[in-house]
Design a protein around this motif. Structure first.
Motif, PDB file in Angstrom:
ATOM      1  N   GLU A  38       0.836  -1.189   0.000  1.00 38.86           N
ATOM      2  CA  GLU A  38       0.000   0.000   0.000  1.00 38.86           C
ATOM      3  C   GLU A  38       0.875   1.246   0.000  1.00 38.86           C
ATOM      4  O   GLU A  38       1.791   1.370   0.813  1.00 38.86           O
ATOM      5  CB  GLU A  38      -0.899   0.017   1.232  1.00 38.86           C
ATOM      6  CG  GLU A  38      -1.770   1.245   1.312  1.00 38.86           C
ATOM      7  CD  GLU A  38      -2.610   1.293   2.571  1.00 38.86           C
ATOM      8  OE1 GLU A  38      -3.643   1.973   2.548  1.00 38.86           O
ATOM      9  OE2 GLU A  38      -2.230   0.658   3.584  1.00 38.86           O
ATOM     10  N   CYS A  39       0.609   2.172  -0.899  1.00 44.54           N
ATOM     11  CA  CYS A  39       1.301   3.448  -0.946  1.00 44.54           C
ATOM     12  C   CYS A  39       0.798   4.303   0.212  1.00 44.54           C
ATOM     13  O   CYS A  39      -0.412   4.497   0.364  1.00 44.54           O
ATOM     14  CB  CYS A  39       1.029   4.148  -2.281  1.00 44.54           C
ATOM     15  SG  CYS A  39       1.737   5.804  -2.369  1.00 44.54           S
ATOM     16  N   LEU A  40       1.720   4.817   1.023  1.00 45.48           N
ATOM     17  CA  LEU A  40       1.310   5.628   2.164  1.00 45.48           C
ATOM     18  C   LEU A  40       1.081   7.088   1.792  1.00 45.48           C
ATOM     19  O   LEU A  40       0.659   7.873   2.635  1.00 45.48           O
ATOM     20  CB  LEU A  40       2.313   5.500   3.308  1.00 45.48           C
ATOM     21  CG  LEU A  40       2.326   4.125   3.971  1.00 45.48           C
ATOM     22  CD1 LEU A  40       3.325   4.088   5.119  1.00 45.48           C
ATOM     23  CD2 LEU A  40       0.949   3.736   4.468  1.00 45.48           C
ATOM     24  N   SER A  41       1.305   7.457   0.549  1.00 46.66           N
ATOM     25  CA  SER A  41       0.981   8.811   0.099  1.00 46.66           C
ATOM     26  C   SER A  41      -0.450   8.905  -0.395  1.00 46.66           C
ATOM     27  O   SER A  41      -1.151   9.867  -0.101  1.00 46.66           O
ATOM     28  CB  SER A  41       1.924   9.248  -1.027  1.00 46.66           C
ATOM     29  OG  SER A  41       3.233   9.386  -0.558  1.00 46.66           O
ATOM     30  N   CYS A  42      -0.900   7.892  -1.145  1.00 47.15           N
ATOM     31  CA  CYS A  42      -2.225   7.995  -1.769  1.00 47.15           C
ATOM     32  C   CYS A  42      -3.152   6.819  -1.495  1.00 47.15           C
ATOM     33  O   CYS A  42      -4.314   6.859  -1.864  1.00 47.15           O
ATOM     34  CB  CYS A  42      -2.073   8.188  -3.278  1.00 47.15           C
ATOM     35  SG  CYS A  42      -1.462   6.726  -4.148  1.00 47.15           S
ATOM     36  N   GLY A  43      -2.643   5.752  -0.863  1.00 45.72           N
ATOM     37  CA  GLY A  43      -3.483   4.613  -0.525  1.00 45.72           C
ATOM     38  C   GLY A  43      -3.633   3.568  -1.612  1.00 45.72           C
ATOM     39  O   GLY A  43      -4.323   2.574  -1.419  1.00 45.72           O
ATOM     40  N   LEU A  44      -2.970   3.740  -2.759  1.00 46.36           N
ATOM     41  CA  LEU A  44      -3.042   2.741  -3.827  1.00 46.36           C
ATOM     42  C   LEU A  44      -2.536   1.402  -3.314  1.00 46.36           C
ATOM     43  O   LEU A  44      -1.529   1.338  -2.610  1.00 46.36           O
ATOM     44  CB  LEU A  44      -2.194   3.169  -5.023  1.00 46.36           C
ATOM     45  CG  LEU A  44      -2.154   2.140  -6.145  1.00 46.36           C
ATOM     46  CD1 LEU A  44      -3.265   2.421  -7.141  1.00 46.36           C
ATOM     47  CD2 LEU A  44      -0.809   2.119  -6.820  1.00 46.36           C
ATOM     48  N   VAL A  45      -3.216   0.340  -3.657  1.00 45.54           N
ATOM     49  CA  VAL A  45      -2.779  -1.018  -3.333  1.00 45.54           C
ATOM     50  C   VAL A  45      -2.340  -1.670  -4.631  1.00 45.54           C
ATOM     51  O   VAL A  45      -3.031  -1.583  -5.654  1.00 45.54           O
ATOM     52  CB  VAL A  45      -3.911  -1.821  -2.660  1.00 45.54           C
ATOM     53  CG1 VAL A  45      -3.494  -3.262  -2.439  1.00 45.54           C
ATOM     54  CG2 VAL A  45      -4.304  -1.176  -1.337  1.00 45.54           C
ATOM     55  N   HIS A  60       5.593   3.889  -7.845  1.00 44.69           N
ATOM     56  CA  HIS A  60       6.625   4.793  -7.323  1.00 44.69           C
ATOM     57  C   HIS A  60       7.350   5.495  -8.471  1.00 44.69           C
ATOM     58  O   HIS A  60       7.560   6.714  -8.428  1.00 44.69           O
ATOM     59  CB  HIS A  60       7.634   4.048  -6.451  1.00 44.69           C
ATOM     60  CG  HIS A  60       8.881   4.839  -6.222  1.00 44.69           C
ATOM     61  ND1 HIS A  60       8.917   5.957  -5.426  1.00 44.69           N
ATOM     62  CD2 HIS A  60      10.119   4.704  -6.736  1.00 44.69           C
ATOM     63  CE1 HIS A  60      10.132   6.462  -5.435  1.00 44.69           C
ATOM     64  NE2 HIS A  60      10.877   5.719  -6.233  1.00 44.69           N
ATOM     65  N   ASP A  61       7.721   4.760  -9.495  1.00 42.92           N
ATOM     66  CA  ASP A  61       8.431   5.348 -10.638  1.00 42.92           C
ATOM     67  C   ASP A  61       7.591   6.429 -11.317  1.00 42.92           C
ATOM     68  O   ASP A  61       8.122   7.453 -11.756  1.00 42.92           O
ATOM     69  CB  ASP A  61       8.803   4.275 -11.655  1.00 42.92           C
ATOM     70  CG  ASP A  61       9.855   3.306 -11.139  1.00 42.92           C
ATOM     71  OD1 ASP A  61      10.529   3.601 -10.118  1.00 42.92           O
ATOM     72  OD2 ASP A  61       9.996   2.227 -11.755  1.00 42.92           O
ATOM     73  N   GLU A  62       6.288   6.215 -11.400  1.00 42.83           N
ATOM     74  CA  GLU A  62       5.394   7.163 -12.070  1.00 42.83           C
ATOM     75  C   GLU A  62       5.080   8.388 -11.208  1.00 42.83           C
ATOM     76  O   GLU A  62       4.924   9.489 -11.726  1.00 42.83           O
ATOM     77  CB  GLU A  62       4.085   6.476 -12.444  1.00 42.83           C
ATOM     78  CG  GLU A  62       4.229   5.431 -13.525  1.00 42.83           C
ATOM     79  CD  GLU A  62       2.991   4.561 -13.682  1.00 42.83           C
ATOM     80  OE1 GLU A  62       1.933   4.879 -13.095  1.00 42.83           O
ATOM     81  OE2 GLU A  62       3.092   3.550 -14.390  1.00 42.83           O
ATOM     82  N   THR A  63       4.951   8.195  -9.894  1.00 45.57           N
ATOM     83  CA  THR A  63       4.471   9.279  -9.025  1.00 45.57           C
ATOM     84  C   THR A  63       5.534   9.893  -8.134  1.00 45.57           C
ATOM     85  O   THR A  63       5.369  11.012  -7.668  1.00 45.57           O
ATOM     86  CB  THR A  63       3.347   8.767  -8.093  1.00 45.57           C
ATOM     87  OG1 THR A  63       3.908   7.787  -7.205  1.00 45.57           O
ATOM     88  CG2 THR A  63       2.182   8.194  -8.883  1.00 45.57           C
ATOM     89  N   GLY A  64       6.581   9.141  -7.820  1.00 50.42           N
ATOM     90  CA  GLY A  64       7.580   9.610  -6.867  1.00 50.42           C
ATOM     91  C   GLY A  64       7.156   9.458  -5.418  1.00 50.42           C
ATOM     92  O   GLY A  64       7.863   9.901  -4.519  1.00 50.42           O
ATOM     93  N   HIS A  65       6.002   8.819  -5.172  1.00 43.65           N
ATOM     94  CA  HIS A  65       5.579   8.587  -3.790  1.00 43.65           C
ATOM     95  C   HIS A  65       6.630   7.709  -3.115  1.00 43.65           C
ATOM     96  O   HIS A  65       6.907   6.609  -3.589  1.00 43.65           O
ATOM     97  CB  HIS A  65       4.206   7.930  -3.751  1.00 43.65           C
ATOM     98  CG  HIS A  65       3.118   8.827  -4.259  1.00 43.65           C
ATOM     99  ND1 HIS A  65       1.853   8.356  -4.552  1.00 43.65           N
ATOM    100  CD2 HIS A  65       3.084  10.159  -4.515  1.00 43.65           C
ATOM    101  CE1 HIS A  65       1.102   9.354  -4.973  1.00 43.65           C
ATOM    102  NE2 HIS A  65       1.829  10.468  -4.962  1.00 43.65           N
TER     103      HIS A  65
END
Length: 87
Positions: A38-45, A60-65
């Motif tokens: 789970e991304c802790l910046s936006c919640g994407l699983v 991560h590569d696309e968003t930099g989160h």
């Protein structure tokens, strides 16, 4: 040792929407994902790097989160992509 990204990462969102698999894999008719993250910046699983399509790393590569966490039951660890640190 920790990093600023891990210190600043928000609390994980409640687990609700994706307990049946990686949504990107499932949408493509694929069921060979291994573990969920789970991304802790936006919640994407999305699926982990042991999965063929590595959707969380792609996110991560696309968003930099910078920080994700394990979405597996009983696991609470986090990973910072930017500093390559486990937290």
């Amino acid at each position: 040792m920790t990093c600023q990204h891990l210190k600043e990462a928000g609390e994980p969102a409640p687990r609700t929407a994706y307990e049946d698999g990686c949504p990107q894999c499932v949408a493509g008719g694929l069921h060979d994902w291994v573990h969920l993250r789970e991304c802790l910046s936006c919640g994407l699983v999305a699926c982990c790097d042991s999965s063929p399509r590595r959707h969380m790393s792609a996110h991560h590569d696309e968003t930099g989160h910078p920080v994700m966490r394990s979405y597996e039951p009983g696991e609470t660890w986090r990973w910072c992509f930017e500093d390559e640190l486990l937290g």
